[in-house]
Write a protein that holds these residues in place. Structure first.
Motif, PDB file in Angstrom:
ATOM      1  N   ALA A 156      56.429  34.885  36.939  1.00 36.83           N
ATOM      2  CA  ALA A 156      56.820  34.429  38.157  1.00 36.83           C
ATOM      3  C   ALA A 156      56.592  32.724  37.936  1.00 36.83           C
ATOM      4  CB  ALA A 156      56.197  34.947  39.234  1.00 36.83           C
ATOM      5  N   GLU A 157      57.269  31.927  38.537  1.00 41.61           N
ATOM      6  CA  GLU A 157      56.945  30.426  38.590  1.00 41.61           C
ATOM      7  C   GLU A 157      55.527  30.329  39.163  1.00 41.61           C
ATOM      8  OE1 GLU A 157      59.122  26.771  40.655  1.00 41.61           O
ATOM      9  OE2 GLU A 157      60.757  28.588  40.002  1.00 41.61           O
ATOM     10  N   ASP A 158      54.908  29.274  38.577  1.00 41.55           N
ATOM     11  CA  ASP A 158      53.628  28.896  38.804  1.00 41.55           C
ATOM     12  C   ASP A 158      53.500  28.777  40.354  1.00 41.55           C
ATOM     13  OD1 ASP A 158      52.564  29.302  36.264  1.00 41.55           O
ATOM     14  OD2 ASP A 158      52.363  27.243  36.075  1.00 41.55           O
ATOM     15  N   GLY A 159      52.557  29.282  41.060  1.00 41.96           N
ATOM     16  CA  GLY A 159      52.579  28.978  42.454  1.00 41.96           C
ATOM     17  C   GLY A 159      53.096  29.758  43.356  1.00 41.96           C
ATOM     18  N   THR A 160      53.984  30.803  42.938  1.00 42.47           N
ATOM     19  CA  THR A 160      54.648  31.675  43.663  1.00 42.47           C
ATOM     20  C   THR A 160      53.640  32.729  44.459  1.00 42.47           C
ATOM     21  OG1 THR A 160      56.486  31.895  41.833  1.00 42.47           O
ATOM     22  CG2 THR A 160      56.406  33.689  43.511  1.00 42.47           C
ATOM     23  N   GLU A 161      54.111  32.998  45.502  1.00 43.46           N
ATOM     24  CA  GLU A 161      53.306  34.269  46.260  1.00 43.46           C
ATOM     25  C   GLU A 161      53.697  35.405  45.704  1.00 43.46           C
ATOM     26  OE1 GLU A 161      51.555  31.858  50.288  1.00 43.46           O
ATOM     27  OE2 GLU A 161      53.537  33.437  50.464  1.00 43.46           O
ATOM     28  N   SER A 209      50.126  43.116  34.164  1.00 44.04           N
ATOM     29  CA  SER A 209      51.137  42.322  35.040  1.00 44.04           C
ATOM     30  C   SER A 209      51.823  41.216  34.289  1.00 44.04           C
ATOM     31  CB  SER A 209      49.884  41.905  36.271  1.00 44.04           C
ATOM     32  OG  SER A 209      51.207  41.298  37.026  1.00 44.04           O
ATOM     33  N   ILE A 210      52.084  40.257  35.238  1.00 44.73           N
ATOM     34  CA  ILE A 210      52.825  38.839  34.521  1.00 44.73           C
ATOM     35  C   ILE A 210      51.895  38.102  33.876  1.00 44.73           C
ATOM     36  CG2 ILE A 210      54.903  38.830  36.337  1.00 44.73           C
ATOM     37  CD1 ILE A 210      53.012  36.553  37.666  1.00 44.73           C
ATOM     38  N   PRO A 211      52.317  37.712  32.649  1.00 44.15           N
ATOM     39  CA  PRO A 211      51.473  36.869  31.752  1.00 44.15           C
ATOM     40  C   PRO A 211      50.698  35.601  32.523  1.00 44.15           C
ATOM     41  CG  PRO A 211      54.046  36.394  31.177  1.00 44.15           C
ATOM     42  CD  PRO A 211      53.652  37.489  32.070  1.00 44.15           C
ATOM     43  N   ASN A 212      51.363  34.976  33.443  1.00 46.35           N
ATOM     44  CA  ASN A 212      50.858  33.966  34.156  1.00 46.35           C
ATOM     45  C   ASN A 212      50.096  34.228  35.476  1.00 46.35           C
ATOM     46  OD1 ASN A 212      53.244  34.451  35.035  1.00 46.35           O
ATOM     47  ND2 ASN A 212      53.550  32.136  35.967  1.00 46.35           N
ATOM     48  N   LEU A 213      49.385  35.436  35.463  1.00 43.94           N
ATOM     49  CA  LEU A 213      48.873  36.038  36.745  1.00 43.94           C
ATOM     50  C   LEU A 213      47.793  34.831  37.466  1.00 43.94           C
ATOM     51  CD1 LEU A 213      49.418  38.457  38.627  1.00 43.94           C
ATOM     52  CD2 LEU A 213      47.118  39.305  37.667  1.00 43.94           C
ATOM     53  N   GLU A 214      47.214  34.149  36.642  1.00 44.04           N
ATOM     54  CA  GLU A 214      46.169  33.440  37.263  1.00 44.04           C
ATOM     55  C   GLU A 214      46.768  32.023  37.809  1.00 44.04           C
ATOM     56  OE1 GLU A 214      46.796  33.749  33.981  1.00 44.04           O
ATOM     57  OE2 GLU A 214      46.084  32.241  32.528  1.00 44.04           O
ATOM     58  N   ALA A 235      40.198  45.738  39.131  1.00 41.48           N
ATOM     59  CA  ALA A 235      40.335  44.975  37.700  1.00 41.48           C
ATOM     60  C   ALA A 235      40.527  43.652  37.682  1.00 41.48           C
ATOM     61  CB  ALA A 235      41.244  45.552  36.835  1.00 41.48           C
ATOM     62  N   LEU A 236      40.443  42.939  38.894  1.00 40.29           N
ATOM     63  CA  LEU A 236      40.913  41.666  39.333  1.00 40.29           C
ATOM     64  C   LEU A 236      39.818  40.854  40.172  1.00 40.29           C
ATOM     65  CD1 LEU A 236      43.540  39.788  39.187  1.00 40.29           C
ATOM     66  CD2 LEU A 236      43.787  40.544  41.602  1.00 40.29           C
ATOM     67  N   THR A 237      39.582  39.719  39.576  1.00 41.17           N
ATOM     68  CA  THR A 237      38.697  38.703  40.655  1.00 41.17           C
ATOM     69  C   THR A 237      39.437  37.513  40.802  1.00 41.17           C
ATOM     70  OG1 THR A 237      37.457  37.811  38.774  1.00 41.17           O
ATOM     71  CG2 THR A 237      36.370  39.504  40.069  1.00 41.17           C
ATOM     72  N   THR A 238      39.513  36.768  42.079  1.00 46.39           N
ATOM     73  CA  THR A 238      40.286  35.470  42.343  1.00 46.39           C
ATOM     74  C   THR A 238      39.297  34.452  42.864  1.00 46.39           C
ATOM     75  OG1 THR A 238      40.892  36.455  44.273  1.00 46.39           O
ATOM     76  CG2 THR A 238      42.433  36.940  42.716  1.00 46.39           C
ATOM     77  N   ALA A 239      39.728  33.391  42.654  1.00 48.15           N
ATOM     78  CA  ALA A 239      38.685  32.273  43.281  1.00 48.15           C
ATOM     79  C   ALA A 239      39.015  31.983  44.702  1.00 48.15           C
ATOM     80  CB  ALA A 239      39.102  30.809  42.310  1.00 48.15           C
ATOM     81  N   TYR A 240      39.954  32.835  45.297  1.00 45.96           N
ATOM     82  CA  TYR A 240      40.426  32.642  46.630  1.00 45.96           C
ATOM     83  C   TYR A 240      40.229  33.971  47.344  1.00 45.96           C
ATOM     84  CZ  TYR A 240      44.547  33.943  44.245  1.00 45.96           C
ATOM     85  OH  TYR A 240      45.594  34.485  43.592  1.00 45.96           O
ATOM     86  N   PRO A 241      40.225  34.083  48.827  1.00 43.95           N
ATOM     87  CA  PRO A 241      40.296  35.416  49.326  1.00 43.95           C
ATOM     88  C   PRO A 241      41.694  35.765  49.449  1.00 43.95           C
ATOM     89  CG  PRO A 241      40.040  33.413  51.083  1.00 43.95           C
ATOM     90  CD  PRO A 241      40.042  32.978  49.575  1.00 43.95           C
ATOM     91  N   LEU A 242      41.879  37.203  49.379  1.00 38.89           N
ATOM     92  CA  LEU A 242      43.134  37.877  49.395  1.00 38.89           C
ATOM     93  C   LEU A 242      43.108  39.100  50.233  1.00 38.89           C
ATOM     94  CD1 LEU A 242      44.028  39.492  46.070  1.00 38.89           C
ATOM     95  CD2 LEU A 242      41.887  38.608  46.634  1.00 38.89           C
ATOM     96  N   TYR A 243      44.018  39.618  50.746  1.00 37.94           N
ATOM     97  CA  TYR A 243      44.052  40.982  51.399  1.00 37.94           C
ATOM     98  C   TYR A 243      44.195  41.965  50.264  1.00 37.94           C
ATOM     99  CZ  TYR A 243      45.356  45.178  54.097  1.00 37.94           C
ATOM    100  OH  TYR A 243      45.461  46.114  54.560  1.00 37.94           O
ATOM    101  N   PHE A 244      42.894  42.781  50.005  1.00 33.46           N
ATOM    102  CA  PHE A 244      42.809  43.557  48.882  1.00 33.46           C
ATOM    103  C   PHE A 244      42.619  45.233  49.318  1.00 33.46           C
ATOM    104  CE2 PHE A 244      41.692  45.713  44.831  1.00 33.46           C
ATOM    105  CZ  PHE A 244      41.936  44.803  43.968  1.00 33.46           C
TER     106      PHE A 244
END
Ligand code: MG
Ligand code: MG
Ligand code: MG
Length: 319
Positions: free
Chosen positions: A78-83, A95-100, A114-123
């Protein structure tokens, strides 16, 4: 000038759809959950599109043909920045190679986190047998109607992930949800379920390489690099007729990926049993794990049907 660029960027961002997808080598849960989640997002006023990260398998094809609906769009990244919204996995390796570089809005899953992010999300993850069991609750919580098509998609995935309630991953909630959904879908769950599962055992149109890759998961067994792949069948012996070719293909993948172990699990969906072809320098992990000898590269896995519950944790423990 800079303002112009900034405004343009924001407009583009707002115009962009949220892409929804499951894991690579998608199964029925990954495909149907993407479609079902996209429908829910749209009903809630969000622009969303179901996508997939690989070919549709025969079982999923049966479901889509039954309903006369199209497979989601195939994407590689997915293009960088895509939601994005992830379903049926939170594992970046699947998943996709550019998930970060994308913006993960939500995760709906039933696997280990299996995931941590630097921002909050609905999990939203629950220890149930299928993502669709969680999806069913999301529909209820949001007061969105489950129509016949959505119900059929949901129940198909629950049947698939739980092997018609026979897998040890199946919870009482999965079974109760599936039975509710079967009424809306107007299906005889046992007949439809067996027909669907059997459709998934047809390997005739696949090359050896494709068969090895249909439901392959790269898994670390402590420091050991491994792949544990699985196919469903109504006759293990029938699949083992291809044993020599499967072994050649497995050896090639072991060399290419530098694997310590490749385990190809053949699961009899009628008898709820498996056998596995095991190759690689660390093949003996399987002997230790199941207290069984590997004979001619094949090990018996009595009563084993679930990779998630009856293979991966036991193999890790014995690695
Ligand atoms: Mg899955
Ligand atoms: Mg699943
Ligand atoms: Mg599966």
């Amino acid at each position: 000038m800079y303002y112009y660029v900034e405004i343009k960027r924001m407009e583009n961002k707002n115009m962009g759809k949220t892409l929804i997808f499951g894991h690579k080598n998608p199964d029925t849960d990954s495909i149907t959950s993407s479609i079902v989640m996209a429908n829910l997002e749209k009903k809630l006023g969000n622009d969303a599109e179901a996508c997939r990260l690989g070919n549709i398998n025969k079982e999923t094809e049966y479901v889509l043909n039954y309903l006369g609906i199209e497979a989601p769009r195939l994407i590689e990244d997915a293009e960088d920045g895509t939601e994005v919204i992830l379903v049926d996995t939170s594992n970046p390796g699947e998943s996709i190679p550019n998930l970060e570089n994308v913006q993960i809005k939500k995760v709906i899953d039933h696997h280990r986190v299996a995931l941590t992010t630097a921002y909050p999300l609905y999990f939203r993850t629950e220890p149930v047998g299928c993502t669709e069991t969680v999806m069913y609750k999301l529909y209820k919580e949001n007061g969105v109607e489950i129509d016949k098509t959505i119900a059929t998609l949901m129940v198909s995935a629950i049947i698939s992930d739980t092997l018609l309630f026979k897998s040890p991953t199946c919870t009482a909630e999965d079974e109760a949800t599936a039975k509710e959904l079967a009424k809306i879908a107007e299906i005889d769950i046992d007949k439809y379920g067996m027909d669907m599962l059997k459709a998934g055992t047809d390997l005739s149109s696949f090359s050896i390489e494709e068969i090895l890759n249909l439901d392959a998961k790269q898994t670390s067994l402590k420091d050991k690099n491994s792949i544990i792949a699985q196919v469903n069948t109504a006759s293990i012996d029938e699949v083992l007729k291809m044993k020599a070719d499967l072994e050649t293909g497995m050896k090639k993948i072991i060399a290419e990926k530098g694997l310590d172990l490749f385990m190809f699990v053949i699961t009899d969906i009628v008898e709820s049993n498996s056998k596995a072809i095991v190759l690689g320098n660390s093949a003996s992990i399987a002997e230790k794990a199941y207290n069984e000898k590997i004979i001619d590269n094949v090990i018996e896995l009595k009563g084993v049907v679930s990779r998630k519950k009856q293979i991966v944790p036991i193999m890790i423990e014995n690695a």
